[in-house]
Design an enzyme around this catalytic site. Structure first.
Site, PDB file in Angstrom:
ATOM      1  N   SER A 136      29.691  43.952  36.516  1.00  0.00           N
ATOM      2  CA  SER A 136      30.547  43.301  35.527  1.00  0.00           C
ATOM      3  C   SER A 136      29.714  43.033  34.284  1.00  0.00           C
ATOM      4  O   SER A 136      28.481  43.001  34.343  1.00  0.00           O
ATOM      5  CB  SER A 136      31.085  41.975  36.084  1.00  0.00           C
ATOM      6  OG  SER A 136      31.731  41.216  35.077  1.00  0.00           O
ATOM      7  N   TYR A 149      30.436  33.516  39.981  1.00  0.00           N
ATOM      8  CA  TYR A 149      30.727  34.941  39.794  1.00  0.00           C
ATOM      9  C   TYR A 149      29.572  35.635  39.074  1.00  0.00           C
ATOM     10  O   TYR A 149      29.096  36.693  39.507  1.00  0.00           O
ATOM     11  CB  TYR A 149      32.019  35.081  39.004  1.00  0.00           C
ATOM     12  CG  TYR A 149      32.475  36.503  38.770  1.00  0.00           C
ATOM     13  CD1 TYR A 149      33.033  37.251  39.802  1.00  0.00           C
ATOM     14  CD2 TYR A 149      32.366  37.092  37.515  1.00  0.00           C
ATOM     15  CE1 TYR A 149      33.467  38.553  39.586  1.00  0.00           C
ATOM     16  CE2 TYR A 149      32.808  38.389  37.287  1.00  0.00           C
ATOM     17  CZ  TYR A 149      33.347  39.117  38.320  1.00  0.00           C
ATOM     18  OH  TYR A 149      33.773  40.403  38.103  1.00  0.00           O
TER      19      TYR A 149
END
Length: 280
Positions: A136, A149
């Protein structure tokens, strides 16, 4: 590698995994598409003669072993592993329970390690193969409400960067994929996105506002996951994977901004570091 490859894709019952599987099938490859429910995988990807849908919870090492064995039994080999499965425990650090943070790491970090630990020996013995891991932009750029995250994705980046030189002597290539915001199911509440469990008054207003912003963003993201899936297949078929693939103008902009900030910090502290005389 042969022109026709066997792809093993995790998290293929929803989100980006569907598009990657469909793109690989459209290119003429064999695809092992995995998810917690194989029927959901078939419903999402579409029935195809070259598709094998398998049950796989990436947090279960035994399930990874069973899925890999079934893939080899059906197709004889595995050529491309795509670590795609993941979720998003959203919240400020203090509002995420310890169990939530551990669960985030189990799925996003230890999950890919579990699957790779099973499939890498196959690739190494073949002296060929590819390991593609979807991280990501958060693997490079942290931000409020994404502490767990971002930690999981930063961990993936460090692991993949270190894995690359370890496996290169055996003909195994690696690539990390850093997407920005794509129209996937990552922001679907209760499945891919889970909200914080701990209520703290000091964070209450910020939490409410941020959750509402995420809700409004879902379905309006700029990135087209079908185009990203096709791009990954093109890169795989090109014969030489780049070490990283930054996907999306927002991802590129965020990572470039982070790099510029780090360079400014290095420049600002160069004189200070020299004056402290760390080296003998």
């Amino acid at each position: 590698m042969t022109d026709t490859k066997v792809w093993f894709i995790t998290g293929a019952s929803r989100g980006m995994g569907i598009d990657i599987a469909q793109a690989a099938l459209a290119a003429g490859h064999f695809v092992v598409a995995t998810g917690r429910d194989p029927q959901r995988v078939i419903d999402a990807v579409g029935a195809h003669d070259n598709l094998l849908a398998l049950a796989l919870d990436v947090t279960d090492p035994a399930a990874a072993e069973s899925a890999a064995a079934a893939a080899v039994e059906r197709f004889g080999r595995i050529d491309v592993l795509v670590n795609n499965a993941g979720n998003f425990y959203a919240g400020f650090f203090e509002t995420l329970s310890a169990d939530q943070v551990r669960a985030q790491m189990e799925t996003n970090f230890f999950g890919p390690l579990n699957v790779t630990r099973v499939i890498l020996p196959l690739l190494r013995r073949q002296r060929s193969g590819q390991i593609i891991t979807v991280t990501s932009t958060a693997g490079f750029v942290g931000g409020g409400f994404t502490s767990a995250y971002a930690a999981s994705k930063h961990a993936l980046e460090g692991w993949m960067e270190s894995l690359a030189p370890e496996v290169a002597p055996f003909g195994v290539e690696t690539m990390s994929v850093e997407p920005g915001f794509f129209r996937t199911e990552l922001l679907v509440e209760g499945s891919s996105t889970l909200w914080p469990e701990v209520d703290i008054d000091d964070y209450a207003d910020q939490t409410k506002q941020t959750i509402e912003a995420w809700r409004q963003m879902h379905g309006t993201q700029a990135g087209d996951p079908a185009k990203l899936g096709a791009a990954l297949v093109t890169l795989s078929d090109s014969g030489a994977l780049p070490g990283r693939f930054i996907a999306g103008a927002d991802a590129m902009g965020g990572i470039e901004e982070k790099q510029a900030t780090v360079q400014q910090q290095i420049d600002a502290h160069r004189e200070l570091s020299a004056s402290l005389s760390y080296d003998a």
